[in-house]
Scaffold this active site. Structure first.
Site, mmCIF file in Angstrom:
data_model
loop_
_atom_site.group_PDB
_atom_site.id
_atom_site.type_symbol
_atom_site.label_atom_id
_atom_site.label_comp_id
_atom_site.label_asym_id
_atom_site.label_seq_id
_atom_site.Cartn_x
_atom_site.Cartn_y
_atom_site.Cartn_z
ATOM 1 N N ASP A 1 7.795 14.873 11.405
ATOM 2 C CA ASP A 1 7.497 14.686 9.981
ATOM 3 C C ASP A 1 5.996 14.773 9.726
ATOM 4 O O ASP A 1 5.420 13.950 9.027
ATOM 5 C CB ASP A 1 8.052 13.347 9.507
ATOM 6 C CG ASP A 1 8.155 13.267 7.975
ATOM 7 O OD1 ASP A 1 8.211 14.332 7.335
ATOM 8 O OD2 ASP A 1 8.179 12.151 7.439
ATOM 9 N N GLY B 1 11.462 6.077 2.172
ATOM 10 C CA GLY B 1 12.889 5.895 2.082
ATOM 11 C C GLY B 1 13.420 4.780 2.957
ATOM 12 O O GLY B 1 14.457 4.196 2.660
ATOM 13 N N ILE C 1 0.807 -1.222 0.000
ATOM 14 C CA ILE C 1 0.000 0.000 0.000
ATOM 15 C C ILE C 1 0.837 1.267 0.000
ATOM 16 O O ILE C 1 0.315 2.356 -0.217
ATOM 17 C CB ILE C 1 -0.988 0.040 1.191
ATOM 18 C CG1 ILE C 1 -0.257 -0.101 2.529
ATOM 19 C CG2 ILE C 1 -2.061 -1.010 1.041
ATOM 20 C CD1 ILE C 1 -1.187 0.078 3.725
ATOM 21 N N LYS D 1 4.632 -2.506 8.582
ATOM 22 C CA LYS D 1 5.734 -1.703 8.057
ATOM 23 C C LYS D 1 7.014 -2.526 8.141
ATOM 24 O O LYS D 1 7.451 -2.911 9.231
ATOM 25 C CB LYS D 1 5.895 -0.409 8.843
ATOM 26 C CG LYS D 1 6.974 0.503 8.264
ATOM 27 C CD LYS D 1 6.990 1.853 8.966
ATOM 28 C CE LYS D 1 8.003 2.786 8.318
ATOM 29 N NZ LYS D 1 8.014 4.116 8.973
#
Length: 282
Positions: free
Chosen positions: A187, A77, A73, A96
């Site tokens: 982030d 990086g 999905i 992940k």
């Protein structure tokens, strides 16, 4: 010349594009040095990598421990994100997986920090972490799978200003919860806000988060290495520069105010359709 969406280029870097789409993207790369730089940086960690080098991608049905891969999905990086089924609890998760290029001691520590930071938070507007593990030297984090999409996906449908503000009010509550736990996100951007089908908003991807009282972490060298040669559109791979506060770009330690800066840039873009700042370089 119009460049493809970044997600398409990231999928290309991870071997997730085939057929006519692959031919079209490769033709674009031949004439676009900026897109070649992005693909090379994601594929190999530096702008000198071959953007078309094969990258291992897990196929549907493959297993990572108790988790069975269903589909790819997204990617970034450092990590690749899949939908997977937890075969033990029979539920879907967002898995992940650390890219092998970054699965050294430093990379593993960063992923562990992400899992620990997210696990410390228990809030309806923050993605939950379920598990952290390693299979065949490949490290993964299993997280809550949000049925819906990112804020950027959500904004593809025209929205009224009051709808946008309602979404950001929820996102702000999640960010506030992180700050109260002593965590700086570092982030915050549209890709790291998940809007569920039921309208609940969750802050995600604390991969660059760290306790607010830890030492400074400079991003400048990593930007310079991974984006060397890029000069048109800004495509940061670590701490996306388009949303970063000036002190972060200078390498000064981020804090809650830096997150607020990124929050405001993201809100500005969501309401106006463009970012408040533009420039020819990082």
């Amino acid at each position: 010349m119009t460049c493809p969406d970044d997600n398409h280029l990231i999928r290309l870097a991870h071997g997730g594009v085939s057929g006519a789409d692959l031919v079209s993207l490769e033709a674009h790369l031949d004439g676009c040095p900026d897109c070649r730089t992005l693909v090379a940086a994601v594929a190999g960690g530096s702008a000198q990598a071959d953007p078309r080098a094969p990258v291992q991608v897990l196929e549907p049905g493959q297993r990572m421990g108790r988790y069975e891969i269903e589909r790819l999905i997204g990617a970034g990086g450092m990590g690749v994100l899949y939908v997977a089924r937890d075969t033990k609890l029979d539920r879907h998760v967002a898995l992940k997986l650390m890219r092998p290029h970054y699965a050294d001691e430093v990379g593993r520590a960063r992923l562990l920090r992400e899992a620990q930071a997210m696990a410390r938070l228990s809030h309806p507007n923050v993605v939950n972490v379920f598990d952290l593990g390693e299979v065949d030297e490949r490290v993964f984090v299993a997280m809550e799978f949000v049925e819906g999409g990112t804020l950027r996906d959500w904004l593809k449908t025209p929205r009224k200003p009051e709808e946008v503000l309602a979404v950001f009010a929820q996102a702000g509550q999640g960010l506030l919860a992180a700050h109260r736990a002593g965590i700086v996100h570092r982030d915050f951007k549209p890709e790291n806000l998940m809007v569920a089908d039921d309208g609940v908003v969750r802050v995600s991807d604390l991969g660059l988060a760290r306790s607010a009282d830890t030492e400074s972490f400079s991003l400048t060298a990593e930007f310079s290495k991974s984006l060397a040669g890029a000069h048109s559109r800004t495509r940061g791979l670590i701490g996306t520069p388009a949303y970063m506060a000036p002190e972060q770009l200078r390498g000064v330690s981020a804090n809650e105010l830096s997150d607020q800066f990124a929050f405001c840039v993201t809100l500005y873009e969501a309401l106006s359709g463009q970012r408040p700042f533009e420039g020819p370089t990082v």
